[in-house]
Design a protein around this motif. Structure first.
Motif, PDB file in Angstrom:
ATOM      1  N   VAL A 183       0.815  -1.211   0.000  1.00  0.00           N
ATOM      2  CA  VAL A 183       0.000   0.000   0.000  1.00  0.00           C
ATOM      3  C   VAL A 183       0.850   1.264   0.000  1.00  0.00           C
ATOM      4  O   VAL A 183       0.435   2.308  -0.524  1.00  0.00           O
ATOM      5  N   ASP A 184       2.058   1.185   0.533  1.00  0.00           N
ATOM      6  CA  ASP A 184       2.939   2.356   0.536  1.00  0.00           C
ATOM      7  C   ASP A 184       3.372   2.755  -0.875  1.00  0.00           C
ATOM      8  O   ASP A 184       3.844   3.873  -1.080  1.00  0.00           O
ATOM      9  N   ARG A 185       3.232   1.844  -1.822  1.00  0.00           N
ATOM     10  CA  ARG A 185       3.608   2.130  -3.209  1.00  0.00           C
ATOM     11  C   ARG A 185       2.391   2.433  -4.078  1.00  0.00           C
ATOM     12  O   ARG A 185       2.493   2.514  -5.293  1.00  0.00           O
ATOM     13  N   LEU A 186       1.243   2.635  -3.456  1.00  0.00           N
ATOM     14  CA  LEU A 186       0.022   2.920  -4.207  1.00  0.00           C
ATOM     15  C   LEU A 186       0.166   4.244  -4.952  1.00  0.00           C
ATOM     16  O   LEU A 186       0.402   5.288  -4.339  1.00  0.00           O
ATOM     17  N   PRO A 187       0.012   4.266  -6.281  1.00  0.00           N
ATOM     18  CA  PRO A 187       0.098   5.537  -7.010  1.00  0.00           C
ATOM     19  C   PRO A 187      -0.983   6.505  -6.564  1.00  0.00           C
ATOM     20  O   PRO A 187      -2.137   6.114  -6.334  1.00  0.00           O
ATOM     21  N   ALA A 188      -0.617   7.758  -6.455  1.00  0.00           N
ATOM     22  CA  ALA A 188      -1.556   8.768  -5.966  1.00  0.00           C
ATOM     23  C   ALA A 188      -2.794   8.857  -6.847  1.00  0.00           C
ATOM     24  O   ALA A 188      -3.911   9.080  -6.350  1.00  0.00           O
ATOM     25  N   HIS A 189      -2.626   8.665  -8.160  1.00  0.00           N
ATOM     26  CA  HIS A 189      -3.794   8.819  -9.025  1.00  0.00           C
ATOM     27  C   HIS A 189      -4.811   7.696  -8.830  1.00  0.00           C
ATOM     28  O   HIS A 189      -6.008   7.894  -9.072  1.00  0.00           O
ATOM     29  N   ILE A 190      -4.373   6.528  -8.353  1.00  0.00           N
ATOM     30  CA  ILE A 190      -5.317   5.450  -8.054  1.00  0.00           C
ATOM     31  C   ILE A 190      -6.186   5.843  -6.865  1.00  0.00           C
ATOM     32  O   ILE A 190      -7.408   5.644  -6.868  1.00  0.00           O
ATOM     33  N   ALA A 191      -5.569   6.418  -5.831  1.00  0.00           N
ATOM     34  CA  ALA A 191      -6.332   6.887  -4.678  1.00  0.00           C
ATOM     35  C   ALA A 191      -7.306   7.985  -5.090  1.00  0.00           C
ATOM     36  O   ALA A 191      -8.462   8.022  -4.639  1.00  0.00           O
ATOM     37  N   ALA A 192      -6.860   8.891  -5.967  1.00  0.00           N
ATOM     38  CA  ALA A 192      -7.740   9.966  -6.431  1.00  0.00           C
ATOM     39  C   ALA A 192      -8.921   9.410  -7.216  1.00  0.00           C
ATOM     40  O   ALA A 192     -10.066   9.872  -7.055  1.00  0.00           O
ATOM     41  N   ASP A 193      -8.667   8.412  -8.054  1.00  0.00           N
ATOM     42  CA  ASP A 193      -9.766   7.797  -8.806  1.00  0.00           C
ATOM     43  C   ASP A 193     -10.779   7.153  -7.865  1.00  0.00           C
ATOM     44  O   ASP A 193     -11.996   7.231  -8.093  1.00  0.00           O
ATOM     45  N   ALA A 194     -10.300   6.523  -6.805  1.00  0.00           N
ATOM     46  CA  ALA A 194     -11.200   5.900  -5.837  1.00  0.00           C
ATOM     47  C   ALA A 194     -12.059   6.947  -5.129  1.00  0.00           C
ATOM     48  O   ALA A 194     -13.255   6.728  -4.887  1.00  0.00           O
ATOM     49  N   LEU A 195     -11.469   8.086  -4.800  1.00  0.00           N
ATOM     50  CA  LEU A 195     -12.225   9.164  -4.159  1.00  0.00           C
ATOM     51  C   LEU A 195     -13.285   9.718  -5.107  1.00  0.00           C
ATOM     52  O   LEU A 195     -14.412  10.028  -4.682  1.00  0.00           O
ATOM     53  N   ALA A 196     -12.939   9.845  -6.372  1.00  0.00           N
ATOM     54  CA  ALA A 196     -13.919  10.309  -7.358  1.00  0.00           C
ATOM     55  C   ALA A 196     -15.068   9.312  -7.490  1.00  0.00           C
ATOM     56  O   ALA A 196     -16.247   9.701  -7.534  1.00  0.00           O
ATOM     57  N   ALA A 197     -14.727   8.018  -7.565  1.00  0.00           N
ATOM     58  CA  ALA A 197     -15.760   6.988  -7.683  1.00  0.00           C
ATOM     59  C   ALA A 197     -16.692   6.996  -6.480  1.00  0.00           C
ATOM     60  O   ALA A 197     -17.912   6.886  -6.624  1.00  0.00           O
ATOM     61  N   ALA A 198     -16.124   7.152  -5.284  1.00  0.00           N
ATOM     62  CA  ALA A 198     -16.948   7.193  -4.078  1.00  0.00           C
ATOM     63  C   ALA A 198     -17.860   8.415  -4.083  1.00  0.00           C
ATOM     64  O   ALA A 198     -19.041   8.338  -3.727  1.00  0.00           O
ATOM     65  N   SER A 199     -17.318   9.567  -4.491  1.00  0.00           N
ATOM     66  CA  SER A 199     -18.114  10.800  -4.537  1.00  0.00           C
ATOM     67  C   SER A 199     -19.323  10.622  -5.448  1.00  0.00           C
ATOM     68  O   SER A 199     -20.428  11.088  -5.129  1.00  0.00           O
ATOM     69  N   LEU A 200     -19.125   9.976  -6.573  1.00  0.00           N
ATOM     70  CA  LEU A 200     -20.205   9.750  -7.526  1.00  0.00           C
ATOM     71  C   LEU A 200     -21.199   8.703  -7.021  1.00  0.00           C
ATOM     72  O   LEU A 200     -22.415   8.884  -7.119  1.00  0.00           O
ATOM     73  N   ALA A 201     -20.676   7.609  -6.497  1.00  0.00           N
ATOM     74  CA  ALA A 201     -21.549   6.521  -6.047  1.00  0.00           C
ATOM     75  C   ALA A 201     -22.493   6.969  -4.943  1.00  0.00           C
ATOM     76  O   ALA A 201     -23.647   6.526  -4.869  1.00  0.00           O
ATOM     77  N   LEU A 202     -22.024   7.877  -4.087  1.00  0.00           N
ATOM     78  CA  LEU A 202     -22.840   8.345  -2.971  1.00  0.00           C
ATOM     79  C   LEU A 202     -24.059   9.148  -3.424  1.00  0.00           C
ATOM     80  O   LEU A 202     -24.956   9.408  -2.628  1.00  0.00           O
ATOM     81  N   ALA A 203     -24.104   9.524  -4.708  1.00  0.00           N
ATOM     82  CA  ALA A 203     -25.299  10.184  -5.224  1.00  0.00           C
ATOM     83  C   ALA A 203     -26.478   9.225  -5.287  1.00  0.00           C
ATOM     84  O   ALA A 203     -27.634   9.658  -5.339  1.00  0.00           O
ATOM     85  N   HIS A 204     -26.189   7.923  -5.281  1.00  0.00           N
ATOM     86  CA  HIS A 204     -27.267   6.927  -5.337  1.00  0.00           C
ATOM     87  C   HIS A 204     -27.741   6.607  -3.924  1.00  0.00           C
ATOM     88  O   HIS A 204     -26.926   6.268  -3.053  1.00  0.00           O
ATOM     89  N   PRO A 205     -29.030   6.696  -3.640  1.00  0.00           N
ATOM     90  CA  PRO A 205     -29.534   6.458  -2.276  1.00  0.00           C
ATOM     91  C   PRO A 205     -29.158   5.100  -1.715  1.00  0.00           C
ATOM     92  O   PRO A 205     -28.965   4.959  -0.503  1.00  0.00           O
ATOM     93  N   GLN A 206     -29.038   4.091  -2.566  1.00  0.00           N
ATOM     94  CA  GLN A 206     -28.730   2.753  -2.066  1.00  0.00           C
ATOM     95  C   GLN A 206     -27.302   2.682  -1.525  1.00  0.00           C
ATOM     96  O   GLN A 206     -27.030   1.903  -0.602  1.00  0.00           O
ATOM     97  N   VAL A 207     -26.391   3.472  -2.064  1.00  0.00           N
ATOM     98  CA  VAL A 207     -25.034   3.527  -1.520  1.00  0.00           C
ATOM     99  C   VAL A 207     -25.010   4.359  -0.249  1.00  0.00           C
ATOM    100  O   VAL A 207     -24.333   4.007   0.721  1.00  0.00           O
ATOM    101  N   GLN A 208     -25.751   5.453  -0.228  1.00  0.00           N
ATOM    102  CA  GLN A 208     -25.823   6.256   0.997  1.00  0.00           C
ATOM    103  C   GLN A 208     -26.366   5.444   2.161  1.00  0.00           C
ATOM    104  O   GLN A 208     -25.967   5.661   3.313  1.00  0.00           O
ATOM    105  N   ALA A 209     -27.250   4.499   1.879  1.00  0.00           N
ATOM    106  CA  ALA A 209     -27.824   3.663   2.939  1.00  0.00           C
ATOM    107  C   ALA A 209     -26.886   2.530   3.340  1.00  0.00           C
ATOM    108  O   ALA A 209     -27.128   1.856   4.346  1.00  0.00           O
ATOM    109  N   ASP A 210     -25.818   2.323   2.589  1.00  0.00           N
ATOM    110  CA  ASP A 210     -24.873   1.235   2.852  1.00  0.00           C
ATOM    111  C   ASP A 210     -23.459   1.723   2.559  1.00  0.00           C
ATOM    112  O   ASP A 210     -22.857   1.365   1.554  1.00  0.00           O
ATOM    113  N   LEU A 211     -22.901   2.535   3.456  1.00  0.00           N
ATOM    114  CA  LEU A 211     -21.581   3.120   3.214  1.00  0.00           C
ATOM    115  C   LEU A 211     -20.495   2.065   3.101  1.00  0.00           C
ATOM    116  O   LEU A 211     -19.465   2.288   2.457  1.00  0.00           O
ATOM    117  N   GLY A 212     -20.710   0.909   3.710  1.00  0.00           N
ATOM    118  CA  GLY A 212     -19.722  -0.162   3.609  1.00  0.00           C
ATOM    119  C   GLY A 212     -19.521  -0.651   2.196  1.00  0.00           C
ATOM    120  O   GLY A 212     -18.509  -1.294   1.883  1.00  0.00           O
TER     121      GLY A 212
END
Length: 506
Positions: free
Chosen positions: A309-338
């Motif tokens: 994990v210490d070698r994780l490229p920064a852009h992979i982490a950024a892509d994951a944050l973007a995906a999470a930001s988008l997914a949370l727009a769906h009520p079913q994800v907001q109801a299940d943050l896990g």
């Protein structure tokens, strides 16, 4: 952001409107063939246009076009000018500044992308199915894959479509999806007009495909179309001010939120990182006072070199944050943050995107053939230790100047192996920005001979602990049929060079 109270449902009668309609389809690749099949099923009179005489062989049995025109762009443009078409569905390969597009405009023929047709069909058949859309110069495929995985983890049937995987029109026509994670290129957005996504993001913006669009301003304008009529969220990159400007100028549905993502601690209305924890201060009901934990970087460890994990490229982490930001727009994800953490753990990257294909004699071989521009190439090279990368670079640079890229990645390089029918742009940038860097030039030859010689030269240059990275910063068309062929050939040659069993994937 400017807002509109409602979005006019232009697609309400699309099925009825297409019966007997004269529709042209330009380009019979996988997507164009799917479009012809769906239009024929809906009763349209379909004319097809392609540069390849054998293109019709790809059509399903029983699909008979009303007319066929084969020829290069000018011939197709002339055929369109002499037609009685009402609508033209164009392949993403048809340039906005080219003869075909001009001919359609001059004749007053409405022009749609396959995405526009799919969206209107979606509105007619299953309007309850939301689309979540992603564009950007780089990171689209990874982000859309992560988004699909998160939605799936939340219990939704949510395939990744668009500029990835199965054509969107085929998925929509088949039905069954409960949400769509849609990757959109600037080409597709150029002729997409009525799309209204649940949430949308432009991940970043840097010069690319300028020859297709006719300049940077036109390219940026097409990218910004991803936000038009966004319903719940317009997601932007805190590290790229251009994406924020797009959001500020976007015509969105009333109530749509602007949400930023970034690698730092998030402010109100943002998703970000607190140490190694991904947290939400955009959707959480108590966001004014606290953040909600979504996942940790450990959930992305399988995407890092060696699983570290210490070698994780920064852009992979950024892509994951973007995906999470988008997914949370769906009520079913907001109801299940896990679902965010579960989805990220389940995600596997697509081929040719930072894939370790071989390891041997202390050297790691990485295929990033999909890095066809400076932005993605810089991200790839920045993921290795300084001074440890042997860079295989070159191809069709699409007119891009690589001087700035070479200056930025020079600290990570041990040497460079240059491929491409015309290596001059790469060599000039290396000479000007890294004159002391060892480099080799692979002579023009067949595709396989080029890649095998590049691998031999890279192997001779690499030392124990180094990474040989195919990140060409250029398109493949000058010497290969696609970036996929380039990557596949590289993987085969690298495994042979490293002495890896060809039947075993490393």
């Amino acid at each position: 952001m400017s807002t509109t109270n409602t979005v006019t449902p232009e697609s309400a009668d699309i099925i009825k409107d297409l019966v007997g309609a004269r529709v042209g389809v330009v380009g019979l690749g996988r997507t164009g063939t799917a479009v012809v099949e769906v239009l024929s099923t809906l009763g349209a009179q379909v004319s097809v246009f392609d540069s390849r005489p054998d293109a019709l062989e790809a059509l399903p049995a029983g699909v008979k076009p009303a007319s066929v025109a084969v020829g290069e762009a000018q011939a197709v443009a002339e055929a369109i000018a002499g037609s009685q078409l009402r609508l033209l569905i164009v392949s993403p390969g048809v340039p906005a500044t080219g003869a075909v597009a001009r001919s359609a405009r001059d004749r007053g023929i409405e022009t749609w992308s396959e995405i526009e047709l799919a969206w209107r069909l979606q509105r007619s058949t299953h309007p309850e199915v939301p689309w979540i859309t992603v564009t950007g110069t780089d990171g689209k495929t990874t982000t859309v894959g992560m988004l699909s995985a998160i939605l799936t983890a939340a219990g939704l049937e949510a395939p990744a479509v668009g500029n990835i995987g199965v054509p969107t029109i085929s998925v929509v026509a088949a039905g069954g999806a409960q949400a769509l994670a849609v990757e959109l290129s600037s080409f597709q957005l150029h002729t997409t007009h009525s799309l209204s996504p649940l949430a949308a993001a432009c991940l970043n913006l840097s010069a690319d495909h300028l020859d297709w669009h006719g300049g940077m301003e036109a390219y940026a304008a097409d990218k910004s179309r991803v936000y038009t009529h966004a319903q719940r969220a317009a997601v932007y990159n805190l590290a790229d001010p251009a994406t924020l400007r797009m959001v500020e100028q976007a015509d969105v549905v009333e109530g749509c939120r602007a949400i930023g993502f970034g690698l730092g601690a998030p402010g109100l209305g943002q998703v970000g990182l607190v140490e190694d924890v991904m947290v939400d201060r955009a959707w959480h009901p108590r966001r004014h006072h606290e953040a909600a934990e979504l996942a940790t970087l450990a959930d992305l460890a399988h995407l890092a070199p060696g699983g570290e994990v210490d070698r994780l490229p920064a852009h992979i982490a950024a892509d994951a944050l973007a995906a999470a930001s988008l997914a949370l727009a769906h009520p079913q994800v907001q109801a299940d943050l896990g679902a965010v953490a579960r989805g990220l753990r389940a995600f596997t990257p697509g081929a040719h995107r930072l894939v370790t294909v071989a390891e041997g004699a202390g050297v790691t071989w990485v295929d990033d053939s999909k890095a066809t521009n400076a932005h993605s190439t810089q991200a790839a090279l920045s993921s290795v230790r300084p001074g440890s990368a042997v860079w295989i670079v070159g191809g069709d640079t699409k007119g891009a100047d690589l001087h700035e890229l070479v200056a930025r990645v020079r600290p990570y390089l041990r040497g460079a192996v240059v491929i491409g029918a015309d290596p001059t742009p790469v060599l000039q940038a290396l000479e000007d920005e890294a004159p002391d860097l060892p480099r080799r030039v692979v002579p023009a030859a067949s595709a396989r001979e080029v890649i095998e010689e590049a691998v031999r030269q890279a192997s001779a240059m690499a030392q124990e602990g180094d990474t040989v990275l195919l990140a060409p910063a250029a398109a493949s068309w000058d010497q290969f049929t696609s970036y996929a062929e380039r990557g596949d050939m590289f993987a085969q040659a690298a495994r042979a060079q490293a002495g890896v069993d060809q039947d075993r994937q490393p």
